[in-house]
Design an enzyme around this catalytic site. Sequence first.
Site, mmCIF file in Angstrom:
data_model
loop_
_atom_site.group_PDB
_atom_site.id
_atom_site.type_symbol
_atom_site.label_atom_id
_atom_site.label_comp_id
_atom_site.label_asym_id
_atom_site.label_seq_id
_atom_site.Cartn_x
_atom_site.Cartn_y
_atom_site.Cartn_z
ATOM 1 N N GLU A 164 -57.595 17.979 -25.398
ATOM 2 C CA GLU A 164 -58.451 19.093 -24.986
ATOM 3 C C GLU A 164 -57.676 20.409 -25.026
ATOM 4 O O GLU A 164 -58.188 21.438 -25.483
ATOM 5 C CB GLU A 164 -58.974 18.880 -23.552
ATOM 6 C CG GLU A 164 -59.863 17.647 -23.388
ATOM 7 C CD GLU A 164 -59.101 16.372 -23.090
ATOM 8 O OE1 GLU A 164 -57.967 16.205 -23.587
ATOM 9 O OE2 GLU A 164 -59.641 15.520 -22.357
ATOM 10 N N CYS A 170 -58.708 14.172 -18.316
ATOM 11 C CA CYS A 170 -57.917 13.759 -17.147
ATOM 12 C C CYS A 170 -58.057 14.774 -16.020
ATOM 13 O O CYS A 170 -58.339 15.962 -16.236
ATOM 14 C CB CYS A 170 -56.462 13.552 -17.534
ATOM 15 S SG CYS A 170 -55.609 15.051 -18.003
ATOM 16 N N TRP A 220 -47.686 -11.306 -50.616
ATOM 17 C CA TRP A 220 -48.732 -11.114 -51.631
ATOM 18 C C TRP A 220 -49.920 -12.070 -51.526
ATOM 19 O O TRP A 220 -50.449 -12.521 -52.513
ATOM 20 C CB TRP A 220 -48.174 -11.161 -53.071
ATOM 21 C CG TRP A 220 -46.863 -10.465 -53.245
ATOM 22 C CD1 TRP A 220 -45.783 -10.952 -53.910
ATOM 23 C CD2 TRP A 220 -46.490 -9.157 -52.776
ATOM 24 N NE1 TRP A 220 -44.758 -10.034 -53.869
ATOM 25 C CE2 TRP A 220 -45.162 -8.928 -53.169
ATOM 26 C CE3 TRP A 220 -47.123 -8.164 -52.020
ATOM 27 C CZ2 TRP A 220 -44.461 -7.766 -52.868
ATOM 28 C CZ3 TRP A 220 -46.425 -7.006 -51.705
ATOM 29 C CH2 TRP A 220 -45.135 -6.826 -52.139
HETATM 30 C C1 AOF Z 1 -56.796 13.473 -21.694
HETATM 31 N N1 AOF Z 1 -56.578 13.838 -22.980
HETATM 32 O O1 AOF Z 1 -55.478 13.641 -24.929
HETATM 33 C C2 AOF Z 1 -54.965 12.118 -23.239
HETATM 34 C C3 AOF Z 1 -55.217 11.716 -21.896
HETATM 35 O O2 AOF Z 1 -48.596 12.187 -18.095
HETATM 36 P P1 AOF Z 1 -49.723 12.902 -18.764
HETATM 37 O O3 AOF Z 1 -50.087 14.182 -18.080
HETATM 38 O O4 AOF Z 1 -49.509 13.068 -20.246
HETATM 39 O O5 AOF Z 1 -51.045 11.983 -18.585
HETATM 40 C C4 AOF Z 1 -51.169 10.733 -19.211
HETATM 41 C C5 AOF Z 1 -52.516 10.158 -18.866
HETATM 42 O O6 AOF Z 1 -53.524 11.080 -19.292
HETATM 43 C C6 AOF Z 1 -52.843 8.856 -19.564
HETATM 44 O O7 AOF Z 1 -52.432 7.736 -18.790
HETATM 45 C C7 AOF Z 1 -54.348 8.930 -19.655
HETATM 46 O O8 AOF Z 1 -54.928 8.608 -18.408
HETATM 47 C C8 AOF Z 1 -54.588 10.401 -19.915
HETATM 48 N N2 AOF Z 1 -54.554 10.670 -21.348
HETATM 49 N N3 AOF Z 1 -56.168 12.402 -21.188
HETATM 50 O O9 AOF Z 1 -57.556 14.122 -20.984
HETATM 51 C C9 AOF Z 1 -55.683 13.230 -23.766
HETATM 52 N N4 AOF Z 1 -54.042 11.467 -24.001
HETATM 53 ZN ZN ZN Z 2 -55.646 15.456 -20.151
#
Ligand code: AOF
Ligand code: ZN
Length: 389
Positions: free
Chosen positions: A81, A106, A201
């Site tokens: 995002e 998140c 193969w």
């Molecule tokens: C999102 N967008 O592209 C992703 C998400 O430690 P951080 O802050 O990088 O958070 C990791 C967590 O965030 C991961 O466990 C999952 O719950 C979420 N990933 N969330 O909004 C994203 N990759």
């Molecule tokens: Zn996020």
Amino acid sequence: MEPALKKGFGLGGRIDRALALCTSPSFPQGTDEYWMEQALIESMNSIGISSPNPAVGCLLVVGESVVGRGHTQAYRKEHAERMAFLNRDPAADLSRATAYVTLEPCSHHGHQPPCVELLLASPIPRIVIAVRDPDPRVNGEGIRRLRDAKKEVVLSVLEPECRAWNLPFFRNRETGRLFWAAKWAETPSGHLADASGHSKWITAEKSRAYTHWLRQKYDAIVVGARTFLEDRPRLTVRDCALPHQRHPVRWVFDPKGLLLSLPADAISGFTVFTSDSVLRSAGASGRGNFISIPEPPGSPDLVRSWIQTVESLRFDPPVQSIMVEGGAALLRSLFREGVFQAVHRFVGEKDFLTHNASQHLGWSPDQKWILQSIQEFDRDLLREWIKKD
Ligand code: AOF
Ligand code: ZN
């Protein structure tokens, strides 16, 4: 039986994209499914870099135009995002936009700030989400906050397809365990190698390209020692669609120490798992490349102990998923232990001239397995299953 995923989708995402072919849309232009498919294709650019984070895609759409797009960056770096907001067209009127995200945004502070706050601070009125984030720090909280702010939230668009693409992440968050996938190619008679053990193969170009794509998706790749000696596989990522962002960690399961006599450069880049007593009697304990498998008393095959060893290893970034590429004996032992949660089975067109029963895996899915996809790659047939939750 009908596969659970829509045609053209597999555990490796949108299959054409994995093969570097042009992808034609699976849905009528402008529908939520159409844009979510585009967001999933965007997320496939994160292959090999985001793990153990999920590979997420985000599109900001106004009318028929994409005004921002992003995918998850390397582990600990920006989420999809944020990338879409950073790359957006500054002239776009976001008060008319819909955000398409392949995973719930998140709501927690981890390595990155919460994505949901970007959406809350924007005038975007409508957010379409494929699947809820099972991470306990999120788990519906992102959706709740969007709805509390009176944004329109649409859920579950292409949910099985987006979940399948990030299945190691989902299962890891749900069970706390490493994700194991089995991949093999068999002949029409079900043999994985000829009588002398050669297995190269069986399948053709497109199947190989998809296999290389999967190698990049999974964090570690394993073969048994005999397969290693017969085929000398490189287990690298070469023949699939771009981007090529990493080779997976490469492992050999070699309880008897068959690789100990090889020159160092033959196993360079591989980690070899060998029984503790074999390593000690060869005076090779502590030799680079070799990791010892403890031998619990009375345990004739070391597979269970090896699984425990592998599950206790700590890597940075963490290894969340493993793909086992054979041979038949190793796959059979691991099926017996019940570790696999996904299967990628290729069936080629030609049989070998010589057969040996030990190369016949004889796996057939019982009720625990759900067929996800069937794909024809020229004359090969790929079928993928996942184990029920
Ligand atoms: C999102 N967008 O592209 C992703 C998400 O430690 P951080 O802050 O990088 O958070 C990791 C967590 O965030 C991961 O466990 C999952 O719950 C979420 N990933 N969330 O909004 C994203 N990759
Ligand atoms: Zn996020």
